[in-house]
Enzyme design. Structure first.
Site, mmCIF file in Angstrom:
data_model
loop_
_atom_site.group_PDB
_atom_site.id
_atom_site.type_symbol
_atom_site.label_atom_id
_atom_site.label_comp_id
_atom_site.label_asym_id
_atom_site.label_seq_id
_atom_site.Cartn_x
_atom_site.Cartn_y
_atom_site.Cartn_z
ATOM 1 C CG ASP A 188 -4.450 -1.415 3.784
ATOM 2 O OD1 ASP A 188 -3.826 -2.095 2.942
ATOM 3 O OD2 ASP A 188 -5.405 -0.678 3.490
ATOM 4 C CG ASP A 192 -3.305 2.506 7.362
ATOM 5 O OD1 ASP A 192 -4.063 1.523 7.213
ATOM 6 O OD2 ASP A 192 -3.125 3.360 6.485
ATOM 7 C CG MET A 215 -6.554 4.516 9.327
ATOM 8 S SD MET A 215 -7.393 5.133 7.840
ATOM 9 C CE MET A 215 -8.355 3.671 7.386
ATOM 10 C CG HIS A 240 -2.385 7.207 6.749
ATOM 11 N ND1 HIS A 240 -3.384 6.644 7.513
ATOM 12 C CD2 HIS A 240 -2.836 7.198 5.471
ATOM 13 C CE1 HIS A 240 -4.397 6.303 6.734
ATOM 14 N NE2 HIS A 240 -4.098 6.643 5.490
ATOM 15 N NE ARG A 262 -7.128 9.884 4.585
ATOM 16 C CZ ARG A 262 -7.698 8.709 4.846
ATOM 17 N NH1 ARG A 262 -7.492 7.685 4.046
ATOM 18 N NH2 ARG A 262 -8.465 8.568 5.914
ATOM 19 C CD1 TRP A 284 -4.781 4.946 -1.580
ATOM 20 C CD2 TRP A 284 -6.370 6.059 -2.691
ATOM 21 N NE1 TRP A 284 -5.920 4.921 -0.815
ATOM 22 C CE2 TRP A 284 -6.914 5.598 -1.471
ATOM 23 C CE3 TRP A 284 -7.186 6.774 -3.570
ATOM 24 C CZ2 TRP A 284 -8.228 5.845 -1.107
ATOM 25 C CZ3 TRP A 284 -8.498 7.009 -3.202
ATOM 26 C CH2 TRP A 284 -9.001 6.555 -1.979
ATOM 27 C CD GLU A 339 -6.068 -0.959 -4.275
ATOM 28 O OE1 GLU A 339 -6.044 -0.774 -3.044
ATOM 29 O OE2 GLU A 339 -6.059 -0.028 -5.109
ATOM 30 C CG ASP A 340 -10.564 -1.266 -2.506
ATOM 31 O OD1 ASP A 340 -10.575 -0.721 -3.617
ATOM 32 O OD2 ASP A 340 -10.746 -0.644 -1.448
#
Length: 503
Positions: free
Chosen positions: A362, A364, A454, A457, A459, A424, A427-428
Protein backbone atom coordinates in the site's frame (compact mmCIF):
# COMPACT_ATOMS: atom_id res chain seq x y z
CA UNK A 1 29.74 -15.86 80.51
CA UNK A 2 31.43 -19.17 79.84
CA UNK A 3 28.43 -20.47 77.97
CA UNK A 4 28.32 -17.32 75.86
CA UNK A 5 32.04 -17.55 75.12
CA UNK A 6 31.57 -21.13 73.98
CA UNK A 7 28.55 -20.20 71.90
CA UNK A 8 30.16 -17.55 69.71
CA UNK A 9 33.01 -19.76 68.34
CA UNK A 10 30.42 -22.39 67.57
CA UNK A 11 28.30 -19.83 65.71
CA UNK A 12 31.31 -18.63 63.72
CA UNK A 13 32.21 -22.21 62.80
CA UNK A 14 28.65 -22.83 61.68
CA UNK A 15 28.70 -19.71 59.46
CA UNK A 16 31.97 -20.83 57.88
CA UNK A 17 30.52 -24.26 57.15
CA UNK A 18 27.49 -22.68 55.51
CA UNK A 19 29.72 -20.40 53.42
CA UNK A 20 31.85 -23.37 52.31
CA UNK A 21 28.73 -25.32 51.36
CA UNK A 22 27.43 -22.36 49.37
CA UNK A 23 30.83 -21.98 47.66
CA UNK A 24 30.84 -25.64 46.63
CA UNK A 25 27.28 -25.36 45.38
CA UNK A 26 28.19 -22.21 43.45
CA UNK A 27 31.15 -23.98 41.79
CA UNK A 28 28.92 -26.87 40.78
CA UNK A 29 26.34 -24.50 39.28
CA UNK A 30 29.00 -22.59 37.34
CA UNK A 31 30.53 -25.81 36.05
CA UNK A 32 27.10 -27.07 34.97
CA UNK A 33 26.32 -23.74 33.29
CA UNK A 34 29.60 -23.33 31.39
CA UNK A 35 30.51 -26.94 30.55
CA UNK A 36 27.10 -28.54 30.07
CA UNK A 37 24.26 -26.14 29.31
CA UNK A 38 26.16 -23.69 27.13
CA UNK A 39 27.87 -26.50 25.26
CA UNK A 40 24.50 -28.18 24.67
CA UNK A 41 23.10 -24.87 23.41
CA UNK A 42 26.04 -24.40 21.04
CA UNK A 43 25.53 -27.87 19.55
CA UNK A 44 21.78 -27.33 19.16
CA UNK A 45 22.27 -23.97 17.44
CA UNK A 46 24.91 -25.43 15.11
CA UNK A 47 22.50 -28.22 14.20
CA UNK A 48 19.74 -25.67 13.61
CA UNK A 49 22.01 -23.63 11.30
CA UNK A 50 22.71 -26.78 9.26
CA UNK A 51 18.96 -27.39 9.00
CA UNK A 52 18.48 -23.83 7.72
CA UNK A 53 21.17 -24.44 5.08
CA UNK A 54 19.54 -27.71 4.00
CA UNK A 55 16.12 -26.04 3.76
CA UNK A 56 17.57 -23.19 1.69
CA UNK A 57 19.36 -25.63 -0.64
CA UNK A 58 16.27 -27.78 -1.22
CA UNK A 59 14.07 -24.71 -1.69
CA UNK A 60 16.53 -23.38 -4.25
CA UNK A 61 16.55 -26.74 -6.07
CA UNK A 62 12.75 -26.71 -6.13
CA UNK A 63 12.76 -23.27 -7.70
CA UNK A 64 15.22 -24.44 -10.36
CA UNK A 65 13.00 -27.42 -11.22
CA UNK A 66 9.95 -25.15 -11.38
CA UNK A 67 11.82 -22.87 -13.80
CA UNK A 68 12.76 -25.86 -15.97
CA UNK A 69 9.12 -26.97 -16.03
CA UNK A 70 7.91 -23.51 -17.03
CA UNK A 71 10.05 -23.09 -20.15
CA UNK A 72 9.83 -25.27 -23.30
CA UNK A 73 12.72 -27.72 -23.48
CA UNK A 74 12.35 -29.45 -26.81
CA UNK A 75 15.88 -28.32 -27.70
CA UNK A 76 17.27 -29.13 -24.30
CA UNK A 77 18.90 -26.74 -21.84
CA UNK A 78 21.89 -24.45 -22.39
CA UNK A 79 23.85 -23.44 -19.31
CA UNK A 80 27.34 -22.66 -18.04
CA UNK A 81 29.53 -24.99 -15.98
CA UNK A 82 32.14 -23.73 -13.51
CA UNK A 83 35.45 -25.52 -14.17
CA UNK A 84 37.17 -23.76 -11.28
CA UNK A 85 39.15 -20.54 -10.83
CA UNK A 86 36.19 -18.63 -12.34
CA UNK A 87 36.50 -20.39 -15.72
CA UNK A 88 33.19 -21.29 -17.33
CA UNK A 89 32.28 -23.31 -20.41
CA UNK A 90 28.97 -23.44 -22.18
CA UNK A 91 27.21 -26.78 -22.06
CA UNK A 92 24.13 -28.28 -23.61
CA UNK A 93 21.84 -30.75 -21.81
CA UNK A 94 19.72 -32.46 -24.50
CA UNK A 95 17.34 -34.17 -22.06
CA UNK A 96 16.13 -32.22 -19.02
CA UNK A 97 13.33 -34.60 -18.10
CA UNK A 98 15.50 -36.29 -15.44
CA UNK A 99 17.79 -34.98 -12.74
CA UNK A 100 20.24 -36.41 -10.21
CA UNK A 101 19.25 -35.61 -6.63
CA UNK A 102 21.36 -36.10 -3.50
CA UNK A 103 19.21 -38.37 -1.30
CA UNK A 104 21.70 -38.53 1.56
CA UNK A 105 24.75 -40.55 2.66
CA UNK A 106 26.56 -39.58 -0.56
CA UNK A 107 24.03 -41.30 -2.84
CA UNK A 108 22.62 -39.51 -5.89
CA UNK A 109 19.48 -40.90 -7.47
CA UNK A 110 18.26 -40.24 -11.01
CA UNK A 111 14.65 -38.99 -10.82
CA UNK A 112 12.10 -37.43 -13.10
CA UNK A 113 11.33 -33.80 -12.40
CA UNK A 114 8.01 -34.71 -10.80
CA UNK A 115 9.64 -37.40 -8.67
CA UNK A 116 12.28 -34.88 -7.61
CA UNK A 117 9.60 -32.37 -6.59
CA UNK A 118 7.82 -35.04 -4.56
CA UNK A 119 11.08 -35.99 -2.84
CA UNK A 120 11.92 -32.33 -2.12
CA UNK A 121 8.47 -31.66 -0.64
CA UNK A 122 8.83 -34.68 1.65
CA UNK A 123 12.39 -33.70 2.55
CA UNK A 124 11.32 -30.13 3.37
CA UNK A 125 8.54 -31.49 5.56
CA UNK A 126 11.04 -33.60 7.50
CA UNK A 127 13.56 -30.75 7.77
CA UNK A 128 10.92 -28.31 9.00
CA UNK A 129 9.80 -30.83 11.62
CA UNK A 130 13.43 -31.22 12.78
CA UNK A 131 13.80 -27.44 12.76
CA UNK A 132 10.74 -27.04 14.97
CA UNK A 133 12.07 -29.66 17.39
CA UNK A 134 15.50 -27.99 17.41
CA UNK A 135 13.93 -24.61 18.16
CA UNK A 136 11.96 -26.07 21.06
CA UNK A 137 15.10 -27.74 22.41
CA UNK A 138 17.11 -24.51 22.23
CA UNK A 139 14.32 -22.63 24.03
CA UNK A 140 14.31 -25.28 26.76
CA UNK A 141 18.09 -25.01 27.25
CA UNK A 142 17.88 -21.21 27.33
CA UNK A 143 15.26 -21.51 30.07
CA UNK A 144 17.53 -23.84 32.04
CA UNK A 145 20.43 -21.39 31.66
CA UNK A 146 18.26 -18.57 32.94
CA UNK A 147 17.18 -20.70 35.89
CA UNK A 148 20.79 -21.58 36.84
CA UNK A 149 21.88 -17.95 36.46
CA UNK A 150 19.10 -16.94 38.85
CA UNK A 151 20.27 -19.57 41.35
CA UNK A 152 23.85 -18.30 41.11
CA UNK A 153 22.60 -14.75 41.62
CA UNK A 154 20.81 -15.78 44.81
CA UNK A 155 23.82 -17.68 46.14
CA UNK A 156 26.07 -14.67 45.57
CA UNK A 157 23.53 -12.34 47.14
CA UNK A 158 23.35 -10.05 44.12
CA UNK A 159 20.19 -7.89 44.30
CA UNK A 160 17.83 -7.56 41.35
CA UNK A 161 18.29 -4.39 39.32
CA UNK A 162 14.62 -3.60 38.83
CA UNK A 163 13.22 -0.46 40.42
CA UNK A 164 10.52 -2.42 42.22
CA UNK A 165 10.84 -6.08 43.15
CA UNK A 166 7.95 -8.29 42.26
CA UNK A 167 5.44 -8.99 45.01
CA UNK A 168 5.71 -12.46 46.42
CA UNK A 169 2.51 -14.02 47.67
CA UNK A 170 2.97 -16.81 50.18
CA UNK A 171 0.02 -18.17 52.12
CA UNK A 172 -1.98 -15.17 50.82
CA UNK A 173 0.28 -12.69 52.71
CA UNK A 174 2.17 -9.90 51.00
CA UNK A 175 5.69 -9.61 52.32
CA UNK A 176 7.68 -7.32 50.10
CA UNK A 177 8.70 -3.72 50.36
CA UNK A 178 9.07 -1.24 47.51
CA UNK A 179 12.26 0.41 46.33
CA UNK A 180 11.87 3.25 48.80
CA UNK A 181 12.16 0.64 51.61
CA UNK A 182 8.84 1.66 53.11
CA UNK A 183 6.48 -1.08 54.24
CA UNK A 184 3.57 -1.58 51.85
CA UNK A 185 0.35 -2.88 53.29
CA UNK A 186 -1.66 -4.60 50.57
CA UNK A 187 -5.27 -5.60 50.69
CA UNK A 188 -5.27 -8.91 48.80
CA UNK A 189 -8.97 -8.77 48.01
CA UNK A 190 -8.63 -5.25 46.67
CA UNK A 191 -5.68 -6.23 44.46
CA UNK A 192 -7.61 -9.21 43.13
CA UNK A 193 -10.65 -7.04 42.38
CA UNK A 194 -8.59 -4.36 40.62
CA UNK A 195 -6.81 -6.98 38.52
CA UNK A 196 -10.15 -8.33 37.31
CA UNK A 197 -11.35 -4.82 36.40
CA UNK A 198 -8.09 -3.99 34.59
CA UNK A 199 -8.26 -7.20 32.57
CA UNK A 200 -11.80 -6.37 31.54
CA UNK A 201 -10.71 -2.91 30.46
CA UNK A 202 -7.68 -4.16 28.51
CA UNK A 203 -9.28 -7.11 26.73
CA UNK A 204 -13.07 -7.19 26.80
CA UNK A 205 -13.69 -3.49 26.14
CA UNK A 206 -11.42 -3.30 23.03
CA UNK A 207 -13.04 -6.50 21.76
CA UNK A 208 -16.51 -4.98 22.10
CA UNK A 209 -15.35 -1.82 20.34
CA UNK A 210 -13.86 -3.82 17.45
CA UNK A 211 -10.31 -2.73 18.23
CA UNK A 212 -8.91 -5.98 19.55
CA UNK A 213 -5.19 -6.39 19.01
CA UNK A 214 -3.15 -9.58 19.18
CA UNK A 215 0.08 -9.35 21.17
CA UNK A 216 0.84 -13.06 21.36
CA UNK A 217 1.29 -14.01 17.69
CA UNK A 218 4.34 -16.10 16.67
CA UNK A 219 7.12 -14.36 14.75
CA UNK A 220 10.63 -14.91 13.43
CA UNK A 221 13.18 -13.68 15.98
CA UNK A 222 15.62 -11.00 14.87
CA UNK A 223 18.64 -13.35 14.92
CA UNK A 224 16.81 -15.87 12.70
CA UNK A 225 15.62 -13.47 9.98
CA UNK A 226 18.56 -14.04 7.64
CA UNK A 227 17.90 -17.79 7.71
CA UNK A 228 14.38 -17.18 6.39
CA UNK A 229 15.37 -15.01 3.42
CA UNK A 230 15.37 -16.61 -0.03
CA UNK A 231 18.14 -15.18 -2.22
CA UNK A 232 20.31 -16.15 -5.14
CA UNK A 233 23.24 -18.48 -4.42
CA UNK A 234 26.00 -20.17 -6.40
CA UNK A 235 28.51 -18.70 -8.81
CA UNK A 236 27.89 -15.18 -10.13
CA UNK A 237 29.28 -15.97 -13.57
CA UNK A 238 30.94 -12.54 -13.94
CA UNK A 239 33.52 -10.28 -12.33
CA UNK A 240 31.16 -9.26 -9.50
CA UNK A 241 30.90 -11.00 -6.17
CA UNK A 242 27.62 -11.53 -4.38
CA UNK A 243 26.49 -8.75 -2.08
CA UNK A 244 26.35 -9.77 1.61
CA UNK A 245 23.18 -11.46 2.80
CA UNK A 246 22.70 -8.46 5.10
CA UNK A 247 23.82 -5.14 3.65
CA UNK A 248 26.58 -3.30 5.56
CA UNK A 249 24.79 0.00 4.86
CA UNK A 250 21.80 -0.71 7.11
CA UNK A 251 21.21 1.78 9.90
CA UNK A 252 20.93 0.24 13.36
CA UNK A 253 18.57 2.91 14.63
CA UNK A 254 14.95 3.55 13.72
CA UNK A 255 15.03 5.55 10.49
CA UNK A 256 11.51 7.00 10.76
CA UNK A 257 9.98 8.10 14.06
CA UNK A 258 6.57 9.24 12.81
CA UNK A 259 4.57 9.82 9.64
CA UNK A 260 5.88 13.35 9.07
CA UNK A 261 7.81 12.76 5.84
CA UNK A 262 8.95 15.75 3.79
CA UNK A 263 8.47 15.18 0.07
CA UNK A 264 11.39 15.78 -2.26
CA UNK A 265 11.12 16.56 -5.95
CA UNK A 266 12.06 13.95 -8.53
CA UNK A 267 15.26 15.84 -9.29
CA UNK A 268 16.31 15.88 -5.62
CA UNK A 269 15.66 12.14 -5.22
CA UNK A 270 17.62 11.36 -8.40
CA UNK A 271 20.47 13.58 -7.28
CA UNK A 272 20.98 11.43 -4.18
CA UNK A 273 20.73 8.03 -5.88
CA UNK A 274 21.58 6.54 -9.28
CA UNK A 275 18.03 5.39 -10.02
CA UNK A 276 17.45 4.20 -13.57
CA UNK A 277 14.43 5.19 -15.64
CA UNK A 278 11.37 3.16 -14.64
CA UNK A 279 12.28 3.25 -10.94
CA UNK A 280 14.98 0.55 -11.22
CA UNK A 281 18.10 0.33 -9.09
CA UNK A 282 20.80 -2.21 -8.26
CA UNK A 283 24.18 -1.97 -6.50
CA UNK A 284 27.15 -1.18 -8.74
CA UNK A 285 29.85 -2.83 -6.65
CA UNK A 286 28.36 -6.30 -6.15
CA UNK A 287 25.60 -8.59 -7.45
CA UNK A 288 22.40 -8.38 -5.40
CA UNK A 289 20.99 -11.63 -4.03
CA UNK A 290 17.42 -10.31 -4.16
CA UNK A 291 15.52 -9.45 -7.36
CA UNK A 292 12.37 -7.67 -6.21
CA UNK A 293 9.41 -5.79 -7.68
CA UNK A 294 7.26 -3.49 -5.54
CA UNK A 295 3.68 -3.35 -6.85
CA UNK A 296 1.75 -0.24 -5.73
CA UNK A 297 -2.03 0.09 -6.41
CA UNK A 298 -2.87 3.75 -6.99
CA UNK A 299 -5.59 6.33 -7.60
CA UNK A 300 -5.68 10.02 -6.64
CA UNK A 301 -2.91 9.85 -3.99
CA UNK A 302 -0.21 12.06 -5.57
CA UNK A 303 1.01 13.51 -2.24
CA UNK A 304 1.34 10.04 -0.71
CA UNK A 305 3.10 8.75 -3.82
CA UNK A 306 5.78 11.46 -3.65
CA UNK A 307 6.35 10.82 0.07
CA UNK A 308 6.55 7.07 -0.60
CA UNK A 309 9.16 7.53 -3.34
CA UNK A 310 11.13 10.04 -1.25
CA UNK A 311 11.49 7.59 1.64
CA UNK A 312 11.49 4.17 -0.04
CA UNK A 313 14.19 4.64 -2.70
CA UNK A 314 16.98 5.40 -0.15
CA UNK A 315 15.55 2.69 2.14
CA UNK A 316 15.76 0.05 -0.61
CA UNK A 317 19.17 1.29 -1.76
CA UNK A 318 20.64 0.68 1.70
CA UNK A 319 19.44 -2.93 1.54
CA UNK A 320 21.37 -3.50 -1.75
CA UNK A 321 18.36 -4.86 -3.62
CA UNK A 322 17.92 -5.22 -7.36
CA UNK A 323 14.45 -3.70 -7.51
CA UNK A 324 11.81 -1.96 -9.59
CA UNK A 325 8.87 0.12 -8.30
CA UNK A 326 5.69 -0.42 -10.33
CA UNK A 327 2.65 1.85 -9.89
CA UNK A 328 -0.63 0.53 -11.28
CA UNK A 329 -3.26 3.28 -11.54
CA UNK A 330 -6.96 2.49 -11.96
CA UNK A 331 -9.21 4.79 -13.98
CA UNK A 332 -12.28 6.48 -12.53
CA UNK A 333 -15.83 5.22 -12.98
CA UNK A 334 -15.83 2.06 -10.84
CA UNK A 335 -14.92 1.27 -7.25
CA UNK A 336 -11.23 0.80 -6.49
CA UNK A 337 -10.07 -2.83 -6.85
CA UNK A 338 -6.81 -3.10 -4.95
CA UNK A 339 -6.40 -6.86 -5.37
CA UNK A 340 -6.95 -6.80 -9.15
CA UNK A 341 -4.36 -4.04 -9.54
CA UNK A 342 -1.87 -6.30 -7.73
CA UNK A 343 -2.60 -9.07 -10.26
CA UNK A 344 -2.15 -6.68 -13.18
CA UNK A 345 1.13 -5.39 -11.77
CA UNK A 346 2.36 -8.96 -11.35
CA UNK A 347 1.56 -9.94 -14.96
CA UNK A 348 2.92 -6.75 -16.54
CA UNK A 349 6.13 -6.73 -14.49
CA UNK A 350 7.00 -10.24 -15.66
CA UNK A 351 6.90 -8.90 -19.22
CA UNK A 352 9.69 -6.48 -18.27
CA UNK A 353 11.96 -8.41 -15.89
CA UNK A 354 12.77 -11.89 -14.62
CA UNK A 355 11.55 -11.25 -11.09
CA UNK A 356 11.23 -14.03 -8.49
CA UNK A 357 9.99 -11.93 -5.56
CA UNK A 358 7.04 -9.53 -5.39
CA UNK A 359 6.18 -7.02 -2.65
CA UNK A 360 2.51 -6.03 -2.78
CA UNK A 361 2.51 -2.70 -0.95
CA UNK A 362 0.00 0.00 0.00
CA UNK A 363 1.13 3.52 -0.75
CA UNK A 364 0.47 4.86 2.76
CA UNK A 365 2.72 2.45 4.70
CA UNK A 366 6.39 3.20 5.43
CA UNK A 367 8.82 0.81 7.24
CA UNK A 368 10.72 2.17 10.21
CA UNK A 369 13.63 -0.28 10.46
CA UNK A 370 16.32 -0.97 7.85
CA UNK A 371 16.57 -4.60 9.01
CA UNK A 372 13.07 -5.26 7.68
CA UNK A 373 14.58 -6.69 4.49
CA UNK A 374 12.37 -6.26 1.40
CA UNK A 375 12.97 -9.76 0.09
CA UNK A 376 10.96 -12.97 0.00
CA UNK A 377 11.05 -15.82 2.50
CA UNK A 378 10.38 -19.55 2.36
CA UNK A 379 6.71 -18.83 3.07
CA UNK A 380 4.53 -15.81 2.24
CA UNK A 381 5.32 -12.97 4.63
CA UNK A 382 3.02 -10.41 6.16
CA UNK A 383 5.52 -7.58 6.32
CA UNK A 384 4.12 -5.40 9.06
CA UNK A 385 3.81 -6.97 12.49
CA UNK A 386 3.23 -3.58 14.12
CA UNK A 387 1.85 -0.25 12.90
CA UNK A 388 1.53 3.05 14.73
CA UNK A 389 -2.22 3.45 14.12
CA UNK A 390 -2.95 0.29 16.19
CA UNK A 391 -0.45 1.14 18.96
CA UNK A 392 2.07 -1.21 17.33
CA UNK A 393 -0.08 -4.28 17.93
CA UNK A 394 -1.31 -6.80 15.38
CA UNK A 395 -5.07 -6.45 14.89
CA UNK A 396 -5.69 -10.16 14.35
CA UNK A 397 -3.60 -13.18 13.39
CA UNK A 398 -5.18 -13.78 9.98
CA UNK A 399 -4.40 -10.24 8.84
CA UNK A 400 -2.56 -10.23 5.50
CA UNK A 401 -2.97 -6.66 4.28
CA UNK A 402 -0.91 -3.51 3.93
CA UNK A 403 2.38 -4.97 2.72
CA UNK A 404 3.08 -8.62 1.86
CA UNK A 405 5.98 -10.46 0.21
CA UNK A 406 5.46 -13.56 -1.95
CA UNK A 407 7.68 -15.58 -4.20
CA UNK A 408 6.56 -15.80 -7.85
CA UNK A 409 5.94 -19.55 -7.55
CA UNK A 410 3.80 -19.07 -4.43
CA UNK A 411 1.74 -16.29 -6.00
CA UNK A 412 1.03 -18.44 -9.03
CA UNK A 413 0.26 -21.43 -6.82
CA UNK A 414 -2.57 -19.54 -5.08
CA UNK A 415 -3.77 -18.14 -8.45
CA UNK A 416 -3.00 -14.59 -7.33
CA UNK A 417 -5.48 -12.29 -5.61
CA UNK A 418 -9.21 -12.45 -6.20
CA UNK A 419 -10.56 -10.10 -8.91
CA UNK A 420 -14.03 -9.74 -7.34
CA UNK A 421 -13.38 -7.35 -4.45
CA UNK A 422 -14.42 -3.91 -5.67
CA UNK A 423 -14.47 -1.38 -2.84
CA UNK A 424 -12.65 -1.55 0.49
CA UNK A 425 -12.10 -4.69 2.56
CA UNK A 426 -11.71 -8.50 2.74
CA UNK A 427 -9.42 -9.08 -0.28
CA UNK A 428 -6.47 -9.60 2.08
CA UNK A 429 -8.47 -12.10 4.17
CA UNK A 430 -9.28 -13.97 0.97
CA UNK A 431 -5.57 -14.17 0.14
CA UNK A 432 -4.88 -15.62 3.61
CA UNK A 433 -7.49 -18.31 2.89
CA UNK A 434 -5.85 -19.09 -0.47
CA UNK A 435 -2.45 -19.51 1.16
CA UNK A 436 -3.91 -21.95 3.69
CA UNK A 437 -5.71 -23.97 1.01
CA UNK A 438 -2.51 -24.71 -0.92
CA UNK A 439 -0.65 -25.82 2.22
CA UNK A 440 1.51 -22.73 2.77
CA UNK A 441 1.70 -20.68 5.95
CA UNK A 442 2.14 -16.98 6.72
CA UNK A 443 5.15 -15.75 8.69
CA UNK A 444 6.04 -12.42 10.30
CA UNK A 445 9.26 -10.86 11.55
CA UNK A 446 9.93 -9.58 15.06
CA UNK A 447 7.62 -6.56 15.69
CA UNK A 448 10.67 -4.53 16.72
CA UNK A 449 11.93 -4.97 13.14
CA UNK A 450 8.68 -5.14 11.17
CA UNK A 451 7.21 -1.85 12.44
CA UNK A 452 5.53 0.72 10.19
CA UNK A 453 3.95 4.14 10.24
CA UNK A 454 0.84 4.96 8.23
CA UNK A 455 0.46 8.23 6.32
CA UNK A 456 -2.74 10.06 7.31
CA UNK A 457 -5.63 9.58 4.89
CA UNK A 458 -9.42 9.65 4.86
CA UNK A 459 -11.22 6.39 5.60
CA UNK A 460 -13.39 4.78 2.92
CA UNK A 461 -16.60 2.97 3.94
CA UNK A 462 -16.20 -0.81 3.52
CA UNK A 463 -18.00 -2.65 0.73
CA UNK A 464 -21.28 -4.11 1.97
CA UNK A 465 -20.94 -7.36 0.03
CA UNK A 466 -17.33 -8.09 1.04
CA UNK A 467 -18.18 -10.96 3.43
CA UNK A 468 -20.48 -12.64 0.88
CA UNK A 469 -17.65 -12.62 -1.65
CA UNK A 470 -15.24 -13.89 0.99
CA UNK A 471 -17.43 -16.92 1.76
CA UNK A 472 -18.38 -17.73 -1.83
CA UNK A 473 -15.10 -17.58 -3.69
CA UNK A 474 -13.60 -20.32 -5.86
CA UNK A 475 -9.81 -20.02 -5.82
CA UNK A 476 -9.28 -22.07 -8.99
CA UNK A 477 -11.63 -19.93 -11.10
CA UNK A 478 -10.96 -16.46 -9.67
CA UNK A 479 -7.54 -14.87 -9.84
CA UNK A 480 -4.71 -14.82 -12.37
CA UNK A 481 -6.52 -17.42 -14.47
CA UNK A 482 -9.56 -15.13 -14.93
CA UNK A 483 -7.79 -11.76 -15.07
CA UNK A 484 -9.04 -9.30 -17.73
CA UNK A 485 -8.03 -5.64 -18.14
CA UNK A 486 -6.97 -2.99 -20.67
CA UNK A 487 -3.71 -1.05 -20.61
CA UNK A 488 -4.62 2.54 -21.53
CA UNK A 489 -1.16 4.02 -21.03
CA UNK A 490 2.31 2.96 -19.96
CA UNK A 491 5.36 5.08 -19.16
CA UNK A 492 8.84 4.59 -17.78
CA UNK A 493 8.91 7.54 -15.43
CA UNK A 494 12.10 8.63 -13.64
CA UNK A 495 11.20 7.07 -10.28
CA UNK A 496 8.74 4.30 -11.18
CA UNK A 497 7.13 2.27 -13.94
CA UNK A 498 3.54 3.48 -14.48
CA UNK A 499 0.55 1.66 -15.91
CA UNK A 500 -2.89 3.25 -16.41
CA UNK A 501 -5.45 0.45 -16.57
CA UNK A 502 -9.17 -0.01 -16.99
CA UNK A 503 -10.49 -3.02 -15.09
Amino acid sequence: MESRRRYWPFKTLLSQCIMMADREKLEKYEHFLNNVLREDLRLVLENRDKLYEDIAAHSQLKQVIDCINEVPHEEGLRTQVDLGSNFYVQSHVPDVSRIYVNVGLGFHLELTLQEALTFIDKKLEILNAKLSESTKKSSKIKGQIKFVCEAIRELQGIPQTKLFDKFVFCNMEVRKIDASLKTVHVNVRKVWFLSIISNLMLWVLPLLLGKYTDVTFPYIAFNDITQELVGLIGSTGNNFNWCPVVSPYLQNTVTLLDNNVDSLSDEEILRNSEIQVGGCWKPNNCLSRYNVALIIPYRNRSLHLQKFLTYMHPFLNRQQLNYRIVVVEQTEGVDFNRAKLFNIGFVETLKLDQVDCFIFHDIDLLPQNDHNIYACTHHPRHMYSAVDTTRYHLQYRRLFGGAVAMQKVHFEKVNGFSNKFYGWGAEDDDMYNRIEKVGLSVIRFDPKVASYVMLPHSRVPPAEDRFDKLQNNDVSEDGLSSLSYHILDKKMRPLYTWFLVSC
